[in-house]
Scaffold this active site. Structure first.
Site, mmCIF file in Angstrom:
data_model
loop_
_atom_site.group_PDB
_atom_site.id
_atom_site.type_symbol
_atom_site.label_atom_id
_atom_site.label_comp_id
_atom_site.label_asym_id
_atom_site.label_seq_id
_atom_site.Cartn_x
_atom_site.Cartn_y
_atom_site.Cartn_z
ATOM 1 N N THR A 9 -8.903 -5.613 4.172
ATOM 2 C CA THR A 9 -8.837 -4.659 3.055
ATOM 3 C C THR A 9 -9.867 -5.141 2.039
ATOM 4 O O THR A 9 -9.824 -6.302 1.636
ATOM 5 C CB THR A 9 -7.440 -4.668 2.399
ATOM 6 O OG1 THR A 9 -6.462 -4.405 3.392
ATOM 7 C CG2 THR A 9 -7.346 -3.626 1.298
ATOM 8 N N GLN B 222 -3.389 2.167 15.193
ATOM 9 C CA GLN B 222 -2.312 2.668 14.329
ATOM 10 C C GLN B 222 -1.454 3.713 15.047
ATOM 11 O O GLN B 222 -0.222 3.672 14.985
ATOM 12 C CB GLN B 222 -2.932 3.269 13.066
ATOM 13 C CG GLN B 222 -1.927 3.782 12.041
ATOM 14 C CD GLN B 222 -2.610 4.489 10.856
ATOM 15 O OE1 GLN B 222 -3.833 4.592 10.793
ATOM 16 N NE2 GLN B 222 -1.812 4.950 9.924
ATOM 17 N N ASP C 187 -9.042 0.548 2.325
ATOM 18 C CA ASP C 187 -8.049 0.153 3.324
ATOM 19 C C ASP C 187 -8.597 0.530 4.702
ATOM 20 O O ASP C 187 -8.299 1.597 5.240
ATOM 21 C CB ASP C 187 -6.735 0.884 3.008
ATOM 22 C CG ASP C 187 -5.672 0.660 4.055
ATOM 23 O OD1 ASP C 187 -5.757 -0.339 4.786
ATOM 24 O OD2 ASP C 187 -4.757 1.499 4.148
ATOM 25 N N LYS D 101 -4.112 -1.984 10.352
ATOM 26 C CA LYS D 101 -4.508 -2.087 8.952
ATOM 27 C C LYS D 101 -4.805 -3.527 8.526
ATOM 28 O O LYS D 101 -5.577 -3.746 7.596
ATOM 29 C CB LYS D 101 -3.358 -1.590 8.057
ATOM 30 C CG LYS D 101 -2.951 -0.150 8.284
ATOM 31 C CD LYS D 101 -3.854 0.757 7.500
ATOM 32 C CE LYS D 101 -3.259 2.157 7.405
ATOM 33 N NZ LYS D 101 -4.107 3.019 6.583
ATOM 34 N N ARG E 97 -7.557 3.818 13.607
ATOM 35 C CA ARG E 97 -6.616 4.922 13.859
ATOM 36 C C ARG E 97 -6.004 4.874 15.243
ATOM 37 O O ARG E 97 -4.858 5.313 15.440
ATOM 38 C CB ARG E 97 -7.325 6.272 13.658
ATOM 39 C CG ARG E 97 -7.878 6.491 12.274
ATOM 40 C CD ARG E 97 -6.806 6.463 11.220
ATOM 41 N NE ARG E 97 -7.371 6.674 9.892
ATOM 42 C CZ ARG E 97 -6.705 6.443 8.768
ATOM 43 N NH1 ARG E 97 -5.452 5.983 8.811
ATOM 44 N NH2 ARG E 97 -7.262 6.646 7.606
ATOM 45 N N GLU F 297 -10.081 4.161 4.016
ATOM 46 C CA GLU F 297 -9.223 4.908 3.098
ATOM 47 C C GLU F 297 -9.670 4.528 1.689
ATOM 48 O O GLU F 297 -9.628 3.357 1.313
ATOM 49 C CB GLU F 297 -7.742 4.587 3.328
ATOM 50 C CG GLU F 297 -7.270 5.069 4.694
ATOM 51 C CD GLU F 297 -5.768 5.062 4.888
ATOM 52 O OE1 GLU F 297 -5.064 4.333 4.159
ATOM 53 O OE2 GLU F 297 -5.290 5.789 5.782
ATOM 54 N N ASP G 48 0.849 -1.188 0.000
ATOM 55 C CA ASP G 48 0.000 0.000 0.000
ATOM 56 C C ASP G 48 0.885 1.238 0.000
ATOM 57 O O ASP G 48 1.795 1.363 0.820
ATOM 58 C CB ASP G 48 -0.910 -0.016 1.231
ATOM 59 C CG ASP G 48 -2.070 0.959 1.075
ATOM 60 O OD1 ASP G 48 -2.361 1.382 -0.060
ATOM 61 O OD2 ASP G 48 -2.687 1.289 2.100
ATOM 62 N N HIS H 218 -3.424 14.069 1.076
ATOM 63 C CA HIS H 218 -3.640 13.149 2.204
ATOM 64 C C HIS H 218 -2.415 13.121 3.120
ATOM 65 O O HIS H 218 -2.541 13.219 4.346
ATOM 66 C CB HIS H 218 -3.945 11.742 1.685
ATOM 67 C CG HIS H 218 -4.022 10.704 2.761
ATOM 68 N ND1 HIS H 218 -5.079 10.640 3.652
ATOM 69 C CD2 HIS H 218 -3.176 9.703 3.116
ATOM 70 C CE1 HIS H 218 -4.876 9.630 4.489
ATOM 71 N NE2 HIS H 218 -3.733 9.053 4.195
ATOM 72 N N GLU I 22 -9.584 12.624 8.015
ATOM 73 C CA GLU I 22 -9.405 13.947 7.412
ATOM 74 C C GLU I 22 -10.724 14.713 7.394
ATOM 75 O O GLU I 22 -10.759 15.911 7.662
ATOM 76 C CB GLU I 22 -8.893 13.815 5.980
ATOM 77 C CG GLU I 22 -7.466 13.329 5.860
ATOM 78 C CD GLU I 22 -7.133 13.006 4.416
ATOM 79 O OE1 GLU I 22 -7.366 11.855 3.989
ATOM 80 O OE2 GLU I 22 -6.682 13.902 3.705
ATOM 81 N N GLU J 206 -9.179 4.176 -2.070
ATOM 82 C CA GLU J 206 -7.981 4.039 -2.901
ATOM 83 C C GLU J 206 -8.320 3.304 -4.196
ATOM 84 O O GLU J 206 -9.373 2.690 -4.321
ATOM 85 C CB GLU J 206 -6.911 3.211 -2.158
ATOM 86 C CG GLU J 206 -6.610 3.709 -0.753
ATOM 87 C CD GLU J 206 -5.381 3.050 -0.132
ATOM 88 O OE1 GLU J 206 -4.580 2.447 -0.878
ATOM 89 O OE2 GLU J 206 -5.230 3.148 1.095
HETATM 90 CA CA CA Z 1 -3.835 3.124 2.798
#
Ligand code: CA
Length: 392
Positions: A237, A220, A213, A233, A217, A179, A106, A113, A338, A181
């Site tokens: 996925t 993480q 993804d 993570k 948080r 996320e 990834d 971002h 975000e 993507e």
């Molecule tokens: Ca990612």
């Protein structure tokens, strides 16, 4: 016999022809192509056993010339009558993971971002780390937990350290995020000890999926120093069921944003190109963001060249994610951390407010791109619903 009808304005016209793996009540998983609202069984329609398998890998491994040839043969086949057994309505089949995923990497290719996350995680320092403009930053993820769209996601547990707690605790993530993507699917392998050049991208990468993804948080934030993403993570996925061939996206090519400083030679392309793909993120049925892929700083070809710059091999079915796709505007951000600015600003989800995902919440990411002659290319969607944690 039957003919395949395509509705005007469909996102799945002859210009698209994405591949997937489907099963019916009577047939085991096999490769099909989506045409309009129908799925065409390729083993039956083309009389080719390579498609009577539960993944695209055997076909992808046959290489670029075969990808071009089969695309032409599919176009010819759907312009004629097909056996009834070779055509199914899309709502009547079950979709499966389209590829046997090899290695999963990834990246982190959006400057918007990366800058936003830098401001949130390191408010005292520079938003971008010193290496960010010099190479596509990435990490190796867990390929065994890549799941197909529609798979429920169990809220992960792990070590987290609440801001007011003196030490870490074990518990369910309270800051579960997404996320948005793109995922690039490698079609043909390369040898250990060799490197792939940026110019080899278009003949090595078979197609593109939508990728979510899922990210815890709080897990993480406590674990990432100094080795990067791990259990925050690796629990899941999600990818879309349809793989859009790179061959369908030639009209969607756009130049990447200006890169400054000029990258090292192995990352230089004569005309670096990205893709004009518009994503949409829907949270419990309400659109909350529209991330634009064209804003991505590093191109897909640069990511592939960088991933093999040390001589690492690639295999059929390897998957690499672009990294969260965020544009410069607030309504173009591709992750809830975000959109809610680290959980400090509520996000309007219909009549409700959210910061992160609650149990029962559902997220669907969809996308379209320009095709030839005014057509639009659809990617379908990647969808997932959050189930309660196993341990509280
Ligand atoms: Ca990612």
């Amino acid at each position: 016999m039957t003919t395949v009808e395509i509705e005007r304005g469909s996102l799945f016209e002859e210009a698209n022809l994405p591949y997937g793996v489907f099963s019916t009540q009577s047939d085991s998983p096999r490769v099909g192509v989506r045409v309009g609202e129908m799925v065409v069984d390729l083993a039956l329609a083309l009389g080719d056993e390579v498609f009577a398998t539960p993944s695209l890998n055997a076909f992808m491994a046959q290489g670029y010339r075969r990808w071009v040839e089969v695309r032409q043969r599919v176009r010819e086949a759907i312009s004629k009558e097909l056996p009834d057994a070779a055509v199914h309505r899309v709502e009547e089949v079950k979709m499966h993971l389209p590829i046997e995923v090899g290695d999963y990497v990834d990246f982190y290719a959006s400057i918007h971002h990366a800058s936003n996350l830098g401001r949130l995680f390191r408010p005292e320092g520079e938003p971008l780390s010193p290496n960010w403009r010099h190479m596509p930053i990435g990490y190796h993820g867990r390929s065994g937990t890549v799941v197909v769209s529609g798979t429920d996601i169990v809220r992960p547990c792990g070590q987290l350290k609440p801001p007011d707690a003196p030490v870490s605790v074990f518990g369910a993530s309270r800051r579960l995020d997404i996320e948005a993507e793109l995922g690039f699917v490698i079609g043909t392998s390369s040898e250990i000890g060799s490197r792939l050049a940026v110019g080899e991208f278009a003949e090595r990468v078979f197609g593109i999926v939508l990728l979510n993804d899922w990210s815890a948080r709080d897990i993480q934030a406590w674990e990432y120093m100094p080795l990067g993403p791990f259990l925050g993570k690796s629990f899941a996925t999600s990818i879309s069921a349809w793989v859009v061939p790179l061959l369908a996206l030639e009209a969607a090519r756009v130049p990447t944003p200006q890169q400054c400083p000029e990258p090292l030679e192995y990352l230089q392309e004569a005309e670096p190109w990205g893709l004009d793909i518009d994503l949409s993120i829907s949270w419990n049925g309400h659109e909350v963001s529209r991330p634009p892929y064209r804003e991505m700083y590093w191109s897909p070809a640069q990511m592939l060249a960088h991933m093999t710059a040390n001589g690492a091999s690639t295999r059929t079915g390897d998957l690499y994610g672009s990294g969260t796709i965020s544009g410069p505007r607030k309504d173009q951000r591709g992750a809830f951390i975000e959109l809610s600015w680290g959980g400090s600003e509520p996000v309007k989800v219909g009549n409700e407010e959210r910061h992160y995902l609650q149990d029962g919440d559902e997220v669907a990411i969809s996308a379209t791109a320009p095709g030839p002659d005014g057509a639009r290319i659809g990617f379908g969607e990647v969808r997932g619903r959050i189930l309660p944690a196993l341990l509280q």
